[in-house]
Enzyme design. Structure first.
Site, short mmCIF file in Angstrom:
data_model
loop_
_atom_site.label_atom_id
_atom_site.label_comp_id
_atom_site.label_asym_id
_atom_site.label_seq_id
_atom_site.Cartn_x
_atom_site.Cartn_y
_atom_site.Cartn_z
N THR A 187 0.55 -1.29 -0.42
CA THR A 187 -0.11 0.10 0.39
C THR A 187 0.72 1.06 -0.16
O THR A 187 2.27 1.25 0.28
CB THR A 187 -1.38 0.61 1.82
OG1 THR A 187 0.02 0.17 2.60
CG2 THR A 187 -1.69 -1.13 1.51
N GLY A 188 0.27 2.65 -0.93
CA GLY A 188 1.18 2.98 -0.53
C GLY A 188 2.19 3.16 -1.69
O GLY A 188 3.28 3.75 -1.59
N ALA A 189 2.14 2.85 -2.92
CA ALA A 189 3.30 2.26 -2.98
C ALA A 189 3.82 2.76 -4.54
O ALA A 189 4.58 2.78 -5.09
CB ALA A 189 2.88 0.70 -4.10
N GLY B 193 7.36 7.48 -2.27
CA GLY B 193 9.03 7.95 -0.41
C GLY B 193 8.88 6.01 -0.75
O GLY B 193 9.38 5.82 -1.99
N ILE B 194 8.82 5.70 0.24
CA ILE B 194 9.40 4.40 1.34
C ILE B 194 8.55 3.39 -0.01
O ILE B 194 9.12 2.21 -0.57
CB ILE B 194 8.97 4.57 2.62
CG1 ILE B 194 9.37 5.04 3.08
CG2 ILE B 194 9.23 2.50 3.15
CD1 ILE B 194 9.23 5.08 4.93
N GLY B 195 7.08 3.79 -0.28
CA GLY B 195 6.56 2.97 -0.74
C GLY B 195 7.29 2.23 -2.76
O GLY B 195 7.15 0.93 -2.48
N TYR C 198 -2.09 11.36 14.57
CA TYR C 198 -1.08 10.76 14.28
C TYR C 198 -0.50 10.28 15.22
O TYR C 198 -0.54 8.54 14.84
CB TYR C 198 -0.09 11.82 13.27
CG TYR C 198 1.65 10.95 12.73
CD1 TYR C 198 1.18 10.49 11.82
CD2 TYR C 198 2.35 10.54 13.62
CE1 TYR C 198 2.19 9.85 11.14
CE2 TYR C 198 3.43 10.04 12.91
CZ TYR C 198 3.74 9.54 11.94
OH TYR C 198 4.43 8.61 11.34
#
Length: 287
Positions: A36-38, A41-43, A186
């Site tokens: 997810t969130g691919a 950034g990190i993804g 958060y």
């Protein structure tokens, strides 16, 4: 000089384990991995590393144009890439993702929870903004928990004695530290999912499913851009964060955190009252 100092700090405090291409291949070859969130950034860093391995990737994000771009750039004869457009702010998105994976007739070997939502805002400015709570709790906790629940039977089926199925959770060092003002939504949502994962780790391990929590410090991604003071602060690179995540899977670790986080936790306990006093006075001066 300032840049040199920042680079030295980043190397010292944001060191991550090295993972060789051979170890990555051994761990993820012929696996089906959902991220997810691919798209950023990190993804995206994880996707680029995994695309060099014979495997199947399922990329989940809300930006279809970037998903198509990554698929066109990285797909190859040995790496098949699928994508699903979904906004994890929508509480029904976890069911949508699960149904689309079923339609692809795929079973997940590895689930990487990377998507996240960060908000820095005073509680006084959130009085008329219920979405501040809803967004963070849906993206950082509820939908990841539901996705895990929905894919558990797949993960149980694909695990074996040679290779464990994996759930990799991108968390934050904040979940282990003093709760700072302005970050309540958060902090609460990331801490909630981390605690949920820790509680089910023993149950999952019985069925050879490894659930790992990766407690990352500040990472230089677009998520930190709205917070002006982060622009000049030392931060981890997304590629280094991806190394920490994938190394947890490769070595079947339950968690990864910076070497100094335990010291910081102790300081938060010992100096809890002075920290409260510091924040209170800082907020008064900025009012």
């Amino acid at each position: 000089m300032q840049k040199w100092i920042r680079t030295c700090i980043e190397r010292l405090f944001f060191y991550t384990p090295h993972i060789s291409q051979a170890k990555l291949t051994e761990t993820f070859e012929n696996k089906t991995i959902l991220i997810t969130g691919a798209t950023f950034g990190i993804g995206e860093a994880c996707v680029r590393k995994l695309a060099q391995i014979p495997c199947q990737l399922i990329l989940v994000a809300r930006t279809e144009e970037k998903l198509i771009s990554l698929k066109n750039e990285l797909e190859s004869p040995h790496c098949k890439i699928h994508y699903i457009v979904a906004d994890l702010y929508d509480i029904s998105s976890s069911e949508l993702i699960y149904q689309q994976v079923q339609q692809l007739q795929l079973k997940i070997d590895c689930l990487i929870h990377n998507a996240g939502k960060s908000i820095q805002r005073s509680i006084w400015k959130s009085i008329d903004r219920p979405q501040d709570i809803d967004r963070t709790i849906h993206i950082n906790y509820l939908n990841p928990a539901h996705l895990t629940r929905l894919f558990l039977n797949d993960l149980k089926t694909t695990s074996n004695q040679q290779h464990q199925s994996q759930i990799l959770v991108v968390s934050t060092i904040n979940a282990k530290l003093f709760a700072p003002p302005l970050w309540a939504n958060y902090q609460a949502s990331k801490s909630a999912f981390a605690e949920w994962i820790k509680a089910i780790q023993p149950e999952l391990k019985i069925h050879n499913i490894n659930a790992a929590l990766i407690y990352l410090p500040l990472v230089r991604t677009r998520m930190i851009l709205p917070t002006a003071q982060y622009a000049s602060m030392p931060a981890m690179l997304p590629t280094k964060a991806a190394d920490a995540i994938l190394a947890c899977a490769a070595h079947n670790k339950r968690q990864w955190q910076p070497w100094w986080l335990s010291i910081a936790q102790l300081c938060c306990i010992v100096f809890a009252t002075p920290i409260q006093f510091f924040y209170r006075n800082l907020l008064k001066r900025n009012m």
